[in-house]
Design a protein around this motif. Structure first.
Motif, PDB file in Angstrom:
ATOM      1  N   ARG A 145      -9.030 -10.239   5.226  1.00 23.31           N
ATOM      2  CA  ARG A 145      -9.339  -8.968   4.564  1.00 23.31           C
ATOM      3  C   ARG A 145      -9.387  -7.825   5.581  1.00 23.31           C
ATOM      4  NH1 ARG A 145     -13.587 -10.409   2.602  1.00 23.31           N
ATOM      5  NH2 ARG A 145     -12.925 -10.936   0.490  1.00 23.31           N
ATOM      6  N   ARG A 146     -10.002  -8.101   6.762  1.00 27.56           N
ATOM      7  CA  ARG A 146     -10.078  -7.051   7.783  1.00 27.56           C
ATOM      8  C   ARG A 146      -8.684  -6.680   8.293  1.00 27.56           C
ATOM      9  NH1 ARG A 146     -14.705 -10.034   9.337  1.00 27.56           N
ATOM     10  NH2 ARG A 146     -13.473 -11.174  10.879  1.00 27.56           N
ATOM     11  N   ALA A 147      -7.799  -7.671   8.449  1.00 28.46           N
ATOM     12  CA  ALA A 147      -6.434  -7.385   8.909  1.00 28.46           C
ATOM     13  C   ALA A 147      -5.701  -6.528   7.889  1.00 28.46           C
ATOM     14  CB  ALA A 147      -5.674  -8.691   9.163  1.00 28.46           C
ATOM     15  N   TYR A 148      -5.875  -6.822   6.603  1.00 24.35           N
ATOM     16  CA  TYR A 148      -5.204  -6.026   5.571  1.00 24.35           C
ATOM     17  C   TYR A 148      -5.773  -4.611   5.517  1.00 24.35           C
ATOM     18  CZ  TYR A 148      -3.238  -4.605   1.104  1.00 24.35           C
ATOM     19  OH  TYR A 148      -2.555  -3.924   0.137  1.00 24.35           O
ATOM     20  N   GLU A 149      -7.100  -4.483   5.665  1.00 27.69           N
ATOM     21  CA  GLU A 149      -7.696  -3.152   5.656  1.00 27.69           C
ATOM     22  C   GLU A 149      -7.219  -2.330   6.857  1.00 27.69           C
ATOM     23  OE1 GLU A 149      -9.437  -1.706   3.334  1.00 27.69           O
ATOM     24  OE2 GLU A 149      -9.300  -3.495   2.070  1.00 27.69           O
ATOM     25  N   GLN A 150      -6.959  -3.031   7.960  1.00 31.43           N
ATOM     26  CA  GLN A 150      -6.442  -2.324   9.139  1.00 31.43           C
ATOM     27  C   GLN A 150      -5.079  -1.682   8.849  1.00 31.43           C
ATOM     28  OE1 GLN A 150      -6.448  -4.537  12.853  1.00 31.43           O
ATOM     29  NE2 GLN A 150      -8.369  -5.542  12.278  1.00 31.43           N
ATOM     30  N   ILE A 151      -4.307  -2.329   7.958  1.00 30.66           N
ATOM     31  CA  ILE A 151      -3.002  -1.750   7.611  1.00 30.66           C
ATOM     32  C   ILE A 151      -3.189  -0.378   6.982  1.00 30.66           C
ATOM     33  CG2 ILE A 151      -1.002  -1.977   6.086  1.00 30.66           C
ATOM     34  CD1 ILE A 151      -1.167  -5.005   6.488  1.00 30.66           C
ATOM     35  N   LYS A 152      -4.075  -0.302   5.999  1.00 30.13           N
ATOM     36  CA  LYS A 152      -4.299   0.980   5.332  1.00 30.13           C
ATOM     37  C   LYS A 152      -4.893   2.008   6.295  1.00 30.13           C
ATOM     38  CE  LYS A 152      -6.650  -0.918   1.914  1.00 30.13           C
ATOM     39  NZ  LYS A 152      -7.392  -1.027   0.621  1.00 30.13           N
ATOM     40  N   ASP A 153      -5.819   1.535   7.164  1.00 32.07           N
ATOM     41  CA  ASP A 153      -6.425   2.440   8.136  1.00 32.07           C
ATOM     42  C   ASP A 153      -5.378   2.938   9.145  1.00 32.07           C
ATOM     43  OD1 ASP A 153      -8.967   3.564   9.351  1.00 32.07           O
ATOM     44  OD2 ASP A 153      -8.169   2.428  11.044  1.00 32.07           O
ATOM     45  N   LEU A 154      -4.517   2.007   9.602  1.00 34.25           N
ATOM     46  CA  LEU A 154      -3.466   2.377  10.558  1.00 34.25           C
ATOM     47  C   LEU A 154      -2.512   3.395   9.948  1.00 34.25           C
ATOM     48  CD1 LEU A 154      -1.801   1.935  13.195  1.00 34.25           C
ATOM     49  CD2 LEU A 154      -0.622   0.082  11.981  1.00 34.25           C
ATOM     50  N   LEU A 155      -2.090   3.157   8.714  1.00 32.12           N
ATOM     51  CA  LEU A 155      -1.163   4.083   8.064  1.00 32.12           C
ATOM     52  C   LEU A 155      -1.784   5.467   7.908  1.00 32.12           C
ATOM     53  CD1 LEU A 155       0.332   1.732   5.322  1.00 32.12           C
ATOM     54  CD2 LEU A 155       1.556   2.716   7.266  1.00 32.12           C
ATOM     55  N   GLY A 156      -3.064   5.507   7.539  1.00 35.68           N
ATOM     56  CA  GLY A 156      -3.724   6.793   7.384  1.00 35.68           C
ATOM     57  C   GLY A 156      -3.813   7.542   8.704  1.00 35.68           C
ATOM     58  N   ARG A 157      -4.231   6.827   9.742  1.00 36.01           N
ATOM     59  CA  ARG A 157      -4.360   7.493  11.040  1.00 36.01           C
ATOM     60  C   ARG A 157      -3.011   7.947  11.578  1.00 36.01           C
ATOM     61  NH1 ARG A 157      -6.202   4.387  15.104  1.00 36.01           N
ATOM     62  NH2 ARG A 157      -5.913   2.393  14.044  1.00 36.01           N
TER      63      ARG A 157
END
Length: 675
Positions: A145-157
């Motif tokens: 779950r943390r790895a998937y959330e990192q995707i959304k966070d990475l894209l936003g940043r």
């Protein structure tokens, strides 16, 4: 009490180097003058020197080459799929961790486990499609779950870093409050830009915006226009980056953008921002693209930064080219140059700027009535001095005898002496010369009785009142062959050296410069120096001799001296004046009528008693025979120097000719030139 003063030292941080040595303008002036004599305008000649640089000075071409090398390095080192690769890596990590969790969770219902495994197994090959499909997946593994959330966070940043440099790192591990602050900043920014586009904003609106969100803008813009410039350059670079991707990469990225921070509203605000900026700054490059072929993947923010760097390099290349009308080296952004090429490049650019300003402010170049640069009289004198020194050096290197039968005063002695200068024809003041040598030897701590050596600086000559002056006509061939055979610049250098010698040392003499091509004409030294190579056929020595004869007759009390520089037989002569003026008849091979007219005019010069010397350039047998016959006819000479020795040959022959009617000249014998 005695007060102690203290000083604080820090790194030098701008402006001209106070410890830099003064600029030496000699090389620049020589180069500019050579190009002017080759046919360039002084403005073009100055540009050429700045472009080439000097022996110890980097030129604009070298700086521009380093700019292009830096550009090629950026394109050859990077590729633009860094964010897509990172998203794929995080996605694979999330799926792998989830499968591990499903395999070891013994409490899970087998039907549920099988269904989840089928979901993971059936994910699309497209990264964007797989991320979208897993948006509603109920992750069993916390690591997944943390790895998937990192995707959304990475894209936003990354999306934000494309528009606002530095936000990617600032938003690492961002909280919901941080994200809401960014969303509020975007809304306020777009509202401010909307009001500015309608002309409804005030300075207070900008101040209020910066008070609330200024920490998001490290560039610290001072007004709304500066803020828009900063954002538009970055946004345009982001658009160019998108266009530089392959169609597949672009499609994947656009599909992933909806997952940024898990908030479609964020992308709406960013799209609104791009539209506002493009409307406010349509002059930015919003449609360009680049071809990257390197191995180092770049994220969206870093890639946008590289696209900005490429735009900076393009602007530097344009500034260094100096191709825009009225451009100067002050236009070069040295801070930007230092950022991309290092401090040394900035110092080199500042040095060129100082040199350009020094040349313009030194009085060596001046603006004419038409606004174009010209060589000033001061520059002409300085150049003449240099050329005369060169001629003297070449002349002194030749072996020859001196006829001392006429040694003595060049006129009535004045009873005073002065230091010897090149070209002096007065006799030595032996007493003063020996006294100077003895004084110099004693001052150096040596005993004059042990041996005395006379140096040039010791020599003094007796000042006299000259009794004889000369009328000197220098005829220079300006036909097409002179330029085609590389004799154009040596011819001009010769004229300038002789002009300087006569105007500074033999001020009682008169010098007339005559050029002859299809027609002949009288020129002053400035006109001859700036004369562009002529592409007309014809060697009208007849017309040139007519002008020389007229000049000699205008100065009947002066001794005539005729110096003729040519590389071809006469192929044109002046016909009697018709209704529209004199007409030059051209024919090659030479017509007998041309030869007869030329010889007849030479005879007139000879009857005036002119000391005549022909300077033959080239080895054409016909020219050699013709000039030899012409010289015999008037008791003159033929000298055949190399083009680079022409100046020394003409100066030497002028001094020799002068010695034949000046009773004191120590230049009585012929220099050892091929005759």
């Amino acid at each position: 009490m005695r007060h102690r003063s203290s000083s604080r030292y820090g790194r030098y941080d701008g402006g001209p180097d106070p410890l830099a040595p003064p600029l030496d303008l000699s090389e620049a002036l020589d180069s500019v003058a050579d190009d002017v004599m080759a046919g360039y305008s002084p403005e073009q000649a100055l540009r050429e020197f700045l472009r080439r640089g000097g022996r110890t000075m980097t030129g604009l071409d070298d700086l521009a080459g380093r700019v292009q090398a830096r550009r090629r390095d950026l394109l050859g080192r990077h590729r633009l799929d860094g964010t897509l690769h990172e998203v794929r890596r995080l996605l694979d990590e999330a799926v792998l961790e989830e499968r591990k969790q499903l395999a070891r969770d013994i409490r899970m219902d087998d039907t549920d486990r099988s269904f989840r495994e089928m979901q993971l197994q059936g994910l699309p090959d497209s990264t964007a499609a797989a991320v979208t499909e897993l948006a509603g997946y109920d992750w069993q593994s916390d690591t997944a779950r943390r790895a998937y959330e990192q995707i959304k966070d990475l894209l936003g940043r990354e999306m934000l870093d494309q528009r606002f440099a530095g936000l990617k790192n600032a938003l690492a591990n961002a909280t919901d409050e941080d994200r809401e602050a960014i969303a509020a900043m975007l809304r306020d920014l777009n509202d401010l830009l909307d009001r500015h586009a309608r002309g409804e904003d005030t300075p207070a609106d900008f101040e209020e915006f910066m008070a609330r969100h200024g920490d998001q803008f490290p560039e610290n813009p001072q007004d709304i226009d500066e803020l828009i410039d900063i954002l538009a350059r970055r946004s345009a670079a982001a658009q160019r980056m998108l266009r530089s991707m392959t169609p597949e990469q672009r499609e994947e990225l656009l599909a992933l953008s909806a997952q940024a921070f898990g908030s479609p509203a964020l992308m709406e605000q960013l799209n609104r921002l791009d539209a506002n900026l493009q409307g406010l700054r349509p002059g930015e490059d919003w449609t360009g693209s680049e071809q990257f072929d390197g191995e180092q993947g770049l994220g969206l923010g870093d890639g946008t930064g590289v696209l900005q760097d490429l735009a900076d390099l393009d602007q530097l290349a344009d500034q260094l080219s100096q191709s825009s009308p009225g451009s100067t080296l002050s236009d070069v952004d040295v801070d930007r140059l230092a950022r991309h090429l290092g401090d040394e490049a900035a110092v080199e650019a500042r040095t060129l700027d100082r040199l350009e300003k020094a040349l313009r402010d030194s009085g060596l170049l001046r603006r004419g009535a038409d606004g174009d640069l010209t060589l000033s009289p001061r520059a002409m004198r300085r150049l003449g001095t240099s050329l005369l020194q060169d001629a003297a050096g070449r002349l002194s290197g030749r072996q020859g005898q001196r006829d001392t039968r006429h040694a003595g005063a060049a006129g009535e002695l004045k009873g005073s002496s002065r230091p010897w200068q090149f070209g002096d024809v007065e006799s030595w003041d032996v007493t003063r010369t020996l006294t100077n040598a003895i004084g110099r030897t004693t001052a150096a701590g040596r005993d004059p009785a042990a041996g005395l050596r006379i140096e040039v600086a010791d020599v003094e000559v007796q000042e006299t009142e000259a009794r004889t002056q000369a009328a000197v006509a220098l005829l220079v061939d300006t036909s097409f062959s002179m330029a085609a055979e590389g004799r154009w610049v040596p011819m001009k250098r010769t004229a300038l050296a002789l002009h300087h010698l006569v105007s500074t040392r033999f001020r009682g003499d008169r010098l007339q410069l005559v050029n002859f091509g299809r027609y002949a004409g009288r020129l002053d030294i400035g006109e001859l120096t700036a004369l562009a190579p002529m592409r007309e056929q014809g060697t009208n020595l007849h017309h040139g001799l007519m002008l020389a004869t007229r000049f000699f007759r205008q100065h009947p009390t002066l001794q005539p001296v005729l110096l003729i520089v040519t590389d071809g037989e006469p192929t044109a002569h002046l016909m009697p004046q018709g209704e529209s003026g004199p007409v030059a008849l051209f024919s090659y091979p030479p017509e007998p009528a041309t030869l007869r007219a030329t010889i007849a005019e030479l005879d007139r010069v000879g009857r005036l008693g002119a000391e005549t010397t022909f300077f033959r350039l080239g080895t054409d047998p016909g020219l050699q025979g013709f000039l030899a016959a012409m010289a015999r006819r008037v008791g003159g000479r033929v000298v055949a120097p190399d083009p680079e020795d022409l100046g020394a040959a003409v100066v030497g022959e002028f001094l020799r000719a002068r010695s034949t009617f000046s009773p004191s000249s120590p230049w009585g014998a012929d220099p050892d030139w091929p005759v």
